[in-house]
Motif scaffolding. Structure first.
Motif, PDB file in Angstrom:
ATOM      1  N   SER A 114       0.816  -1.219   0.000  1.00 26.87           N
ATOM      2  CA  SER A 114       0.000   0.000   0.000  1.00 26.87           C
ATOM      3  C   SER A 114       0.847   1.264   0.000  1.00 26.87           C
ATOM      4  N   THR A 115       1.969   1.251   0.722  1.00 24.32           N
ATOM      5  CA  THR A 115       2.810   2.448   0.814  1.00 24.32           C
ATOM      6  C   THR A 115       4.110   2.343   0.012  1.00 24.32           C
ATOM      7  N   ARG A 116       4.421   1.134  -0.416  1.00 29.55           N
ATOM      8  CA  ARG A 116       5.677   0.843  -1.106  1.00 29.55           C
ATOM      9  C   ARG A 116       6.899   1.161  -0.233  1.00 29.55           C
ATOM     10  N   ARG A 117       6.698   1.174   1.064  1.00 33.33           N
ATOM     11  CA  ARG A 117       7.790   1.396   2.010  1.00 33.33           C
ATOM     12  C   ARG A 117       8.246   0.061   2.598  1.00 33.33           C
ATOM     13  N   PRO A 118       9.506  -0.029   3.037  1.00 35.31           N
ATOM     14  CA  PRO A 118       9.937  -1.231   3.756  1.00 35.31           C
ATOM     15  C   PRO A 118       9.189  -1.343   5.074  1.00 35.31           C
ATOM     16  N   THR A 119       8.912  -2.574   5.475  1.00 35.83           N
ATOM     17  CA  THR A 119       8.276  -2.790   6.769  1.00 35.83           C
ATOM     18  C   THR A 119       9.330  -2.787   7.872  1.00 35.83           C
ATOM     19  N   ALA A 120       8.856  -2.930   9.101  1.00 37.21           N
ATOM     20  CA  ALA A 120       9.770  -2.967  10.247  1.00 37.21           C
ATOM     21  C   ALA A 120      10.679  -4.184  10.212  1.00 37.21           C
ATOM     22  N   ALA A 121      10.355  -5.187   9.383  1.00 36.80           N
ATOM     23  CA  ALA A 121      11.153  -6.416   9.365  1.00 36.80           C
ATOM     24  C   ALA A 121      12.621  -6.139   9.094  1.00 36.80           C
ATOM     25  N   LEU A 122      12.901  -5.235   8.158  1.00 30.04           N
ATOM     26  CA  LEU A 122      14.302  -4.982   7.793  1.00 30.04           C
ATOM     27  C   LEU A 122      15.074  -4.295   8.907  1.00 30.04           C
ATOM     28  N   ASP A 123      14.363  -3.728   9.885  1.00 30.02           N
ATOM     29  CA  ASP A 123      15.066  -3.122  11.021  1.00 30.02           C
ATOM     30  C   ASP A 123      15.874  -4.152  11.803  1.00 30.02           C
ATOM     31  N   GLY A 124      15.562  -5.431  11.573  1.00 28.90           N
ATOM     32  CA  GLY A 124      16.342  -6.497  12.213  1.00 28.90           C
ATOM     33  C   GLY A 124      17.805  -6.509  11.811  1.00 28.90           C
ATOM     34  N   PHE A 125      18.121  -5.871  10.691  1.00 31.77           N
ATOM     35  CA  PHE A 125      19.509  -5.773  10.251  1.00 31.77           C
ATOM     36  C   PHE A 125      20.253  -4.616  10.929  1.00 31.77           C
ATOM     37  N   LEU A 126      19.515  -3.690  11.553  1.00 27.79           N
ATOM     38  CA  LEU A 126      20.152  -2.496  12.109  1.00 27.79           C
ATOM     39  C   LEU A 126      20.722  -2.753  13.488  1.00 27.79           C
TER      40      LEU A 126
END
Length: 350
Positions: free
Chosen positions: A338-350
């Protein structure tokens, strides 16, 4: 699907092939230094590899898809991924693929173009051979149609030639892969029935031919084998014992796991056991979680990254985080449709 160590259905969970699951509609660090060319002398890179398979990217672009960053601004996908610390891209390649946007393409010529884009973006490339015309995974290991009626001797020649020619295409594109993966979730072997694990000498012969061809073109690039479902240790041991027992060659053991929650810890334990038992560093080459449960997926990713680091594993790759509906119905991506934004899932790499 395992209930003791839950893996979601899909690439490594239920044994269902990606061919069934990915019915998408397209409407609209120098990774590892090898000493003296010997796998036994492999030494892990100082940098833990954070990566993603984004093999869908070219076809998504061709069909009008794009990506916004976390702030909602349209941005180059490579740039967005690098902002999460991702430094490597996994790319699959098929022998004679169809033109289906989600389940085809990824010929070696297309893959070489994508690999060059990754190089230009400052990203390492993990090149993965499926040894098929479309998805091969834990439940499916079909040879390319052109090889289907070959004898073992004929297939050995065809596979060696294919790997050599393919890597020369990559080399001609000016790319040196960080890693080469020979097979995909090959617990039961490759190119059934000729290279089945039930025919361990033939299976090993085919994979060793791929290993040797890779080393001839890229002598210092580490070569991975790739197994799924580390919660099922009997399956892992069956392959590994057969392969090692017949003189199999490899530098890194690649593993898929899509586990979450309380199932991550026991699977990390199994990964460490695989590494210590078979004497090769492990790399988690596939991970993902339900796009609808992004926070839980983020937490699982953090667990895997920290856990694998703790016992000297080499890295973790997210599988196709950039995909979103309606290009694909695959539901373990890390992007909002809907937003074409990354979800919070990728924050797992930070």
């Amino acid at each position: 699907m395992s209930t003791a160590n839950h893996e979601p259905p899909g690439p490594t969970g239920s044994g269902v092939s990606r061919r069934t699951l990915l019915l998408g509609t397209a409407a609209g660090a120098g990774a590892l230094a090898l000493g003296a060319g010997s796998p036994a002398n492999a030494a892990p890179s100082a940098t833990f590899v954070k990566g993603a398979d984004i093999s869908w990217m070219p076809q998504m672009e061709a069909n009008g898809y794009y990506w916004n960053n976390k702030s909602g601004q349209r941005q180059d996908l490579f740039t967005i991924l690098k902002s999460y610390g991702i430094g490597a891209i996994s790319l699959r390649t098929w022998v004679n693929p169809s033109s289906d946007p989600a389940n085809g393409h990824c010929s070696i010529q297309e893959t070489a173009k994508m690999a060059a884009r990754c190089r230009d973006a400052g990203l390492q490339v993990l090149l993965g051979f499926h040894f098929g015309d479309t998805w091969n995974s834990v439940g499916v290991q079909n040879p390319p149609k052109a090889w289907a009626n070959m004898t073992y001797s004929q297939m050995l020649t065809a596979l060696r030639t294919y790997v050599s020619n393919s890597l020369n295409v990559i080399k001609a594109a000016g790319v040196k892969p960080g890693w080469v993966k020979i097979g995909n979730e090959q617990n039961t072997g490759i190119c059934h029935p000729v290279g089945s694990v039930s025919k361990p000498a033939q299976m090993t012969g085919l994979l060793n031919a791929a290993y040797d061809a890779s080393k001839q073109i890229f002598p210092t690039t580490p070569v991975l084998i790739h197994l799924a479902q580390p919660q099922k240790m009997d399956s892992i041991r069956a392959f590994m014992n057969a392969y090692r027992g017949n003189g199999g060659k490899w530098d890194i053991t690649g593993l898929s796991s899509y586990a979450g929650g309380s199932n991550v810890a026991p699977i990390l334990g199994n990964m460490q056991t695989i590494q210590s038992t078979y004497g090769k560093p492990i790399m988690q080459v596939e991970f993902g979680g339900p796009v609808s449960k992004a926070t839980a997926t983020r937490d699982a990713l953090r667990q895997f990254v920290s856990g694998i680091k703790s016992f000297g594993g080499l890295g973790t790759f997210y599988w196709e985080p950039e995909g979103y509906s309606p290009f694909t119905s695959y539901d373990m991506t890390a992007w909002s449709s809907s937003t074409r934004r990354p979800t919070a899932a990728l924050d797992g790499f930070l």
